[in-house]
Design an enzyme around this catalytic site. Sequence first.
Site, PDB file in Angstrom:
ATOM      1  CG  LEU A 124      -1.993  -1.016   1.307  1.00 51.27           C
ATOM      2  CD1 LEU A 124      -2.630  -1.023   2.680  1.00 51.27           C
ATOM      3  CD2 LEU A 124      -3.045  -0.753   0.237  1.00 51.27           C
ATOM      4  N   GLY A 125       2.037   1.136   0.555  1.00 48.27           N
ATOM      5  CA  GLY A 125       2.900   2.311   0.618  1.00 48.27           C
ATOM      6  C   GLY A 125       4.038   2.069   1.569  1.00 48.27           C
ATOM      7  N   GLY A 153       6.886   5.699   7.610  1.00 51.49           N
ATOM      8  CA  GLY A 153       8.113   6.069   8.284  1.00 51.49           C
ATOM      9  C   GLY A 153       8.811   4.890   8.935  1.00 51.49           C
ATOM     10  CG  PHE A 154       7.804   3.836  12.009  1.00 57.28           C
ATOM     11  CD1 PHE A 154       8.840   4.253  12.823  1.00 57.28           C
ATOM     12  CD2 PHE A 154       6.701   4.653  11.862  1.00 57.28           C
ATOM     13  CE1 PHE A 154       8.764   5.464  13.498  1.00 57.28           C
ATOM     14  CE2 PHE A 154       6.621   5.856  12.534  1.00 57.28           C
ATOM     15  CZ  PHE A 154       7.662   6.272  13.349  1.00 57.28           C
ATOM     16  N   GLY A 155       8.565   1.565   7.878  1.00 56.72           N
ATOM     17  CA  GLY A 155       8.642   0.375   7.051  1.00 56.72           C
ATOM     18  C   GLY A 155       7.460   0.298   6.106  1.00 56.72           C
ATOM     19  N   PRO A 156       7.461  -0.701   5.217  1.00 59.99           N
ATOM     20  CG  PRO A 156       7.907  -2.662   4.071  1.00 59.99           C
ATOM     21  CD  PRO A 156       8.492  -1.726   5.074  1.00 59.99           C
ATOM     22  CE  LYS A 207       2.799   1.842   9.666  1.00 62.28           C
ATOM     23  NZ  LYS A 207       3.653   2.834   9.080  1.00 62.28           N
ATOM     24  CG  ASP A 266       6.003  11.426  10.316  1.00 62.38           C
ATOM     25  OD1 ASP A 266       6.038  12.506   9.682  1.00 62.38           O
ATOM     26  OD2 ASP A 266       6.320  10.342   9.805  1.00 62.38           O
TER      27      ASP A 266
END
Length: 814
Positions: free
Chosen positions: A502-503, A506-509, A524, A621
């Site tokens: 999906l994208g 900041g902390f991983g895919p 996540k 964030d």
Amino acid sequence: MKVLWFISYCAYLLGLLGRICAMSHSIGQSQFLSDGESLVSEGGTFELGFFSPGSSTHRYLGIWYKNIPVRTVVWVANRKTPIKDRTGVFLINSTGSIVVTSRTSGVIWSTNSFKDAKAPVLQLLDSGNLILRDEKGSNSDVYLWQSFDYPSDTLLPGMKLGWDLRTGLSRQLSSWRNSDDPAPGELSNGIELHEFPEAVVWKGSRKYFRGGPWNGERFSGAPDLKVNPIYDYSFISNKDEVYYTYQLKNKSVFSRLILNDTASSRQRYVWVEASLAWMLYSSVPHDYCDTYGLCGANTVCVITDSPMCQCLDGFKPKSPDSWNSMDWSEGCILSKPFSCQNKEVFVKFSELKLPDTTKSWVSDTMNLQECREACFKNCSCMAYSNSDIRGRGSGCVLWFNDLIDIRQVSNGGQGLYIRIEASKQAGRRVVNAVLYSLITVAVLFGLVLFCYYLSRRKTKVRGITGQDEWTREEPKEDLDLPFFDLATMANATDNFSLNNKLGEGGFGPVYKGTLADGQEIAVKRLSKSSGQGLNEFKNEVKLIAKLQHRNLVKLVGSCIDGDEKMLIYEYMANGSLDSFVFDQTRWKQCGWSKFFQIIDGIARGLLYLHQDSRLRIIHRDLKASNVLLDAELNPKISDFGLARTFQGDQCGDSTERVVGTFGYMAPEYALYGLFSVKSDVFSFGLLLLEIISGKKNRCFLHPHNHHGLIEYAWRMWTEGTPLALVDSSLEDSSSMLEISRCIHVSLLCIQQSPDDRPNMSAVVLMLNGESTLPQPKQPGFLRDVIPSEIITTLRSEYDSCTANEITFSSFGAR
Ligand SMILES: *[C@@H]1O[C@H](CO)[C@@H](O)[C@H](O)[C@H]1NC(C)=O
Ligand SMILES: *[C@@H]1O[C@H](CO)[C@@H](O)[C@H](O)[C@H]1NC(C)=O
Ligand SMILES: *[C@@H]1O[C@H](CO)[C@@H](O)[C@H](O)[C@H]1NC(C)=O
Ligand SMILES: *[C@@H]1O[C@H](CO)[C@@H](O)[C@H](O)[C@H]1NC(C)=O
């Protein structure tokens, strides 16, 4: 004198036919007003005559603003008895009654008879009041009758809502049934007389909304009304009268308060000459928590919480099953009846709308200490408070039996002392202490200073008893948050395939997945480098799972396998706000109100993180791609709690490693690594600007002068054209007031100095309220404060702004 002369001159010209002249301000006993004619107030503000509302053909006698092109009726005589044709006539009949009569149906509306009046005259005043005076009476200034005593749906400035105790007259507003029919509808608004009188809006025969009792200064449940540019208001209660009234600060402004059945609310409108339209200025009920008695007896409603309803301390749900299924109507009952042998204490809770005063007792002379003693003496006394908060507070109100319709009102509610069993309170303190130490241990490492800062903040708000705010007991049992194994996750996400990605956060895919039972999830996959221990991770997951609010993405599970760590969230059908806001076509389809809901939701989610959750999370964030939208386009903040958890080598309130996305960072954070809730407020302000303008900050370079979005917004503001920011397709005038308010709020949020920025509870109030906002100071322009080598990086970001969000995660503090 002139007027009288004018009238008699007209009368003379018309051959004493009894007709009134076209511009007359009054009607005497031998005159009448027939359909098609009108009476105009002396200054030309109001007009009285026959009219047909909306698309109806029925005729009513009413009063409306003469100079407002949108026919706005403020009073109707024959509300329930329309005339079906145009034969209506308005006059004072020979026995001194004011009557509306028609050739076809006779007298259809009339007042008492004022037969003692020698020369009764009906006069329309510039206030909109139609009055009857006796011109030849001993006191010709006395109003024998006035329309202000018999309001329709509208409260005009100077009208009194409430009681004349000498005559027993109760003036109440009642809504129109609909825009075609002025007959009384569902809503009515008046003052309930008890020991401690208060204003109430009823829906049918049930109470629907209260603003809380008057405390000498304002209503405890409607704090944001006090300061505003439009009107002053007051509540008078003495032996002769009990009423609410308001006055306009500027007499040339038009403003009216109405009850509106269609919207089920009491609304205040202001006439905006520039757009030739009435603008909705405020309305109550404000939100769901304002619904009378929503949570049942002995509860408090907290709008930012989910669930919103909580039992008061020492109370438990009366019927736990329905309570847990969110049917709160039965409310709460005492966990254990009071022993009434001095085993109880009173604990002060601040920022509340005071309970319904039906079963209350009031004394103007007692002080708070005497008030407490009086409450102690009576076993059914549940709570007390000052009846007047002016100065250091005075007077005493006691509440008996059930406490009904309490809600939290941040920024201006009132303090209430509630009776609580002494042992209960001691127990709670222990629970609190244990809880704090647990959290401290879990959160600890570099956070000692940060916690100290928080606890100092807390003592400040909490006052002497340490219980000044609503603290919720954490669930004692472990949360049943499922742990999944890696195989399940790999299966669900088709082996973490690119198709499912999906994208990249900041902390991983992040991957889309489907569990075996069909539930859609977002997975996540945290970067492996966090170097966190297993138990630490589990603890953190539990903490994050406890953050539950309808504007936060819900965690549904986690996965730990070897050095793989994953968080599993509910899947959000509409993806991130990012793709939504910056996509011009969707922006146009949705309309402003949807976007306002989104803005409001984000603000509430952030407020919860900052203030209302136990953990007091700073997001660090917040940006459009971190706000997800569910199927109904409700915004949900994601990635909360992660910054602290997974990049957690911060010490105190500054950090070596700045996380967060560059374009959204507050200057003090980007440059010096200083973070606080106010850096989140900055990010929120920027996000707000992006939503309003439909433009990405990082990608926004004004074609001519290379201004960034912030600079551009600020320039437009100082030039007095803030709305230039808005996509021109949005320019429908009814949203303009709200949009410019949002721009104003966003500029307050992005001010250079963190101390100048409002906190999120103020932001939520500002967005929804109507108070005057302070002037923003200059915003924090990143460009002015950033060293040149960073500008280069920034430039390259502008160039790559169609690519995925890039998160700066190793940006040394200077
Ligand atoms: C004036 O109107 C009142 C109220 O309808 C009525 O009772 C009274 O009889 C009327 N007087 C005359 C003279 O018609
Ligand atoms: C009152 O309002 C009018 C019209 O909006 C404005 O021109 C005038 O300056 C205002 N007066 C004051 C004293 O604010
Ligand atoms: C009542 O509220 C609705 C919705 O807010 C609005 O469209 C309508 O104009 C209002 N009615 C009046 C009389 O102002
Ligand atoms: C307590 O107050 C209530 C309400 O005023 C009253 O009816 C009752 O008699 C009082 N009880 C005692 C023991 O004074």
